[in-house]
Scaffold this motif. Structure first.
Motif, PDB file in Angstrom:
ATOM      1  N   GLN A 169       2.869  24.840 -18.308  1.00 21.70           N
ATOM      2  CA  GLN A 169       1.584  24.688 -17.627  1.00 21.70           C
ATOM      3  C   GLN A 169       0.488  25.399 -18.416  1.00 21.70           C
TER       4      GLN A 169
ATOM      5  N   ASP B 107       7.675  17.713 -16.081  1.00 22.39           N
ATOM      6  CA  ASP B 107       8.130  18.337 -14.832  1.00 22.39           C
ATOM      7  C   ASP B 107       9.617  18.119 -14.567  1.00 22.39           C
TER       8      ASP B 107
ATOM      9  N   ARG C 129       0.105  20.277 -16.449  1.00 20.54           N
ATOM     10  CA  ARG C 129       1.508  20.663 -16.564  1.00 20.54           C
ATOM     11  C   ARG C 129       2.378  19.481 -16.957  1.00 20.54           C
TER      12      ARG C 129
END
Length: 80
Positions: A48, A58, A55
């Motif tokens: 991030q 994930d 970000r």
């Protein structure tokens, strides 16, 4: 694993060699990137930006995969 300043991770391998990973700056704003993880099960990792909070990638189960994914994205205009 030791996490230092400016998105640098230093790890020691089984043979005792140091491996250093440097995170590239944010592709959107050029800000400093940092590692994040969720501690609950399953533990997941992502990178991030400290400035604009962008970000990704994930939900990866291995921290190294998150680092490689962040560094493999397209270069920003600032990085070209």
């Amino acid at each position: 694993m030791e996490v230092g300043l400016m998105g640098i991770t230093r790890e020691r391998t089984k043979t005792g060699a140091d491996v250093v990973t440097v995170l590239l700056p944010c592709p959107f704003c050029g800000g400093e990137a940092c590692r994040r993880s969720r501690e609950s099960w399953p533990k997941t990792h992502w990178i991030q930006c400290r400035s604009c909070r962008a970000r990704g990638p994930d939900g990866l189960l291995v921290a190294d995969d998150a680092e490689r994914g962040w560094n493999a994205r397209a270069l920003s205009d600032k990085e070209r």
